[in-house]
Scaffold this active site. Structure first.
Site, PDB file in Angstrom:
ATOM      1  N   LYS A 121       0.744  -1.172   0.026  1.00  0.00           N
ATOM      2  CA  LYS A 121       0.036  -0.147  -0.065  1.00  0.00           C
ATOM      3  C   LYS A 121       1.029   1.284  -0.070  1.00  0.00           C
ATOM      4  O   LYS A 121       0.370   2.417  -0.233  1.00  0.00           O
ATOM      5  CB  LYS A 121      -0.880  -0.031   1.155  1.00  0.00           C
ATOM      6  CG  LYS A 121      -1.958  -0.909   1.113  1.00  0.00           C
ATOM      7  CD  LYS A 121      -2.925  -0.661   0.026  1.00  0.00           C
ATOM      8  CE  LYS A 121      -3.947  -1.514  -0.336  1.00  0.00           C
ATOM      9  NZ  LYS A 121      -5.097  -1.063  -1.058  1.00  0.00           N
ATOM     10  N   SER A 173      -2.574 -12.771   4.157  1.00  0.00           N
ATOM     11  CA  SER A 173      -3.147 -12.549   2.831  1.00  0.00           C
ATOM     12  C   SER A 173      -1.991 -13.173   1.877  1.00  0.00           C
ATOM     13  O   SER A 173      -2.754 -13.489   0.628  1.00  0.00           O
ATOM     14  CB  SER A 173      -3.477 -11.134   2.705  1.00  0.00           C
ATOM     15  OG  SER A 173      -2.317 -10.401   2.344  1.00  0.00           O
TER      16      SER A 173
HETATM   17  C1  PLP Z   1      -2.381  -7.332   3.788  1.00  0.00           C
HETATM   18  C2  PLP Z   1      -3.142  -6.905   2.573  1.00  0.00           C
HETATM   19  N1  PLP Z   1      -3.273  -7.942   1.689  1.00  0.00           N
HETATM   20  C3  PLP Z   1      -4.015  -7.520   0.378  1.00  0.00           C
HETATM   21  C4  PLP Z   1      -4.374  -6.307  -0.062  1.00  0.00           C
HETATM   22  C5  PLP Z   1      -5.203  -6.322  -1.284  1.00  0.00           C
HETATM   23  O1  PLP Z   1      -4.693  -5.454  -2.026  1.00  0.00           O
HETATM   24  P1  PLP Z   1      -5.787  -4.366  -2.907  1.00  0.00           P
HETATM   25  O2  PLP Z   1      -6.309  -3.520  -1.972  1.00  0.00           O
HETATM   26  O3  PLP Z   1      -4.834  -3.819  -4.154  1.00  0.00           O
HETATM   27  O4  PLP Z   1      -6.897  -5.198  -3.631  1.00  0.00           O
HETATM   28  C6  PLP Z   1      -4.299  -5.332   1.042  1.00  0.00           C
HETATM   29  C7  PLP Z   1      -4.790  -4.238   0.643  1.00  0.00           C
HETATM   30  O5  PLP Z   1      -5.219  -3.499   1.580  1.00  0.00           O
HETATM   31  C8  PLP Z   1      -3.769  -5.511   2.294  1.00  0.00           C
HETATM   32  O6  PLP Z   1      -3.199  -4.746   3.184  1.00  0.00           O
END
Ligand code: PLP
Length: 445
Positions: A53, A272
């Site tokens: 981010k 994630s």
């Molecule tokens: C830890 C984590 N994984 C995955 C994502 C997903 O990314 P995106 O918001 O670009 O779909 C985010 C986004 O906030 C995140 O903070």
């Protein structure tokens, strides 16, 4: 002057990633089930403030500055599940802006503490883990309310084109150049969908055959940063028609693979990342010319309090003598077991459930609860009871049954409820095991 080969920089902002300074792409060797397909993880915790981010935060601020809308001492507000806030906080500090982040009180404690440590004003609200745009009392509504003030600006990662364009300008070109155009599959977990949209569009422009694959968690998950299909309806960038595949991954599967990534690949990946990788295992075929790149959004360091609830054996072992306070608490729980004002046997509990409309509070983990529970029971894990007082009825004379697997944890639950004034709370002796033994209804049955 910033010099990437010497890694010497004028300021920390020079470390923001781009094709000249990409985050690493690391081959996965042990956890992959593939014989032929090569899988690479893109390690986004190498961004200067620890997550993918940072790219979005930097691009949203740069975009606002280009449009001339930010001034010195600009006040920013952003509803965030954490990582956008952390990146924004640091870039705001570098620009002498201030930041307020309304967020869900279910976000891991580590992120909330870090945001405050970075100087952000954190407003904790009752909301889902990923802020829900529709929730009137939630983080997004609060941010909109604050942003109505003339001196405050909301960047709004859920609708700001500078979110996907950050990935179109940086992450996408990095993937293409680091794989020397050999990438065949690109995989990302879905949160705001900025990553998949920006990278996916860039790669498709380079080669329409590249498969763009999205991964999301199940409803009721607790993987920070990503959204279930229902939650995804709320971001402007969810365009499943642009993806070549979409798959749902279960909570526990993701946490189990997260452990393996750390132990077997020595990658400090967060939950994630593991969810996205599990999706890659399911969506990418095992063929000689396949080269998959999976986004690993951040590291596990912010998630100690989250993994400890999913992986057995991570809590501190009970060593040495217990303190006198702990002994007293143990004694209170033991007394409660035999106190008929605080417990009820299984038949009496069933009778009450059928006839007196009690509130049933299941104090087990969300995974246990989802597997099977008493119909109508509300899940409030024991250690989170004090954080979710709104799950309990207003009237302190409402009959309440606390429930767990065998009737042990529910004793602590009943003591907690007693301590905040509930006079008719009872722990169900024998718990769900006894309930099922009697053949009483469960959900799912
Ligand atoms: C830890 C984590 N994984 C995955 C994502 C997903 O990314 P995106 O918001 O670009 O779909 C985010 C986004 O906030 C995140 O903070």
């Amino acid at each position: 002057m910033n010099n990437h080969s010497l890694r010497v920089y004028d300021s920390i902002l020079g470390l923001l990633c781009s094709i000249d300074n990409p985050t690493p792409l690391v081959r996965l060797n042990r956890v992959t089930p593939f014989q032929h397909t090569q899988l690479y993880a893109k390690l986004e915790w190498y961004n200067p403030f620890g997550a993918i981010k940072d790219r979005v935060a930097a691009n949203m601020i740069a975009d606002a500055q280009e449009r001339g809308v930010t001034e010195e001492e600009q006040k920013l507000v952003e509803p965030t599940s954490g990582n956008t806030g952390l990146g924004l906080a640091m870039i705001a500090n570098a620009n002498r802006y201030s930041l307020t982040t309304p967020l869900s009180n279910q976000i891991p404690q580590e992120k909330r503490t870090l945001l405050r440590f970075f100087g952000t004003e954190v407003l904790e609200l009752e909301d889902t883990l990923c802020p829900a745009p529709g929730a009137p009392e939630g983080a997004i509504a609060k941010a909109h309310e604050i942003a109505e003030r003339a001196d405050v600006m909301m960047l709004n990662q859920y609708a700001n084109e500078a979110n996907p364009s950050a990935h179109y300008k940086t992450t996408g070109p990095e993937v293409w150049s680091q794989t020397e155009g050999r990438v065949t599959h690109f995989v990302a977990g879905l949160g705001t969908c900025g990553t998949i949209t920006g990278v996916g569009r860039y790669l498709k422009e380079k080669n329409t055959d590249i498969q763009v694959l999205g991964v999301h968690p199940n409803e009721g998950h607790d993987i920070p940063g990503v959204r279930s299909v229902r939650q995804l309806q709320q971001t402007r960038f969810f365009h499943p028609e642009e993806y070549d595949g979409l798959v749902e991954i279960g909570n526990q599967e993701a946490f189990d693979l997260c452990l393996r990534l750390n132990r077997e690949e020595s990658l400090t990946a967060g939950p994630s990342s593991a969810m996205a990788l599990m999706g890659a295992f399911q969506l990418i075929p095992d063929e000689p010319d396949c080269l998959g790149v999976v986004i690993f959004p951040d590291s596990t360091f912010k998630y100690a309090s989250s993994v400890v609830t999913h992986i057995a054996g991570l809590g501190s072992p009970q060593t040495g003598a217990k303190s006198s306070r702990e002994l007293l608490l143990d004694e209170m729980i033991e007394h409660a077991r035999f106190n008929s004002d605080l417990t009820t046997d299984i038949m009496e509990a069933h009778n009450l459930w059928e006839n007196a409309d009690p509130v049933v509070i299941d104090v087990r983990t969300i995974d246990e609860y989802q597997e099977s529970h008493v119909p109508g029971a509300v899940n409030t894990p024991l250690l989170e009871m004090s954080k979710h007082l709104s799950n309990f009825p207003e009237d302190r004379d409402t009959p309440i049954l606390t429930m767990c697997q065998r009737g042990n944890l529910s004793l602590s639950g009943v003591l907690f409820l007693n301590s905040i004034g509930y006079r008719k709370a009872k722990s169900v002796t024998g718990g769900l095991d006894a309930w099922r033994e009697k053949g009483y209804a469960t959900d799912p049955s």
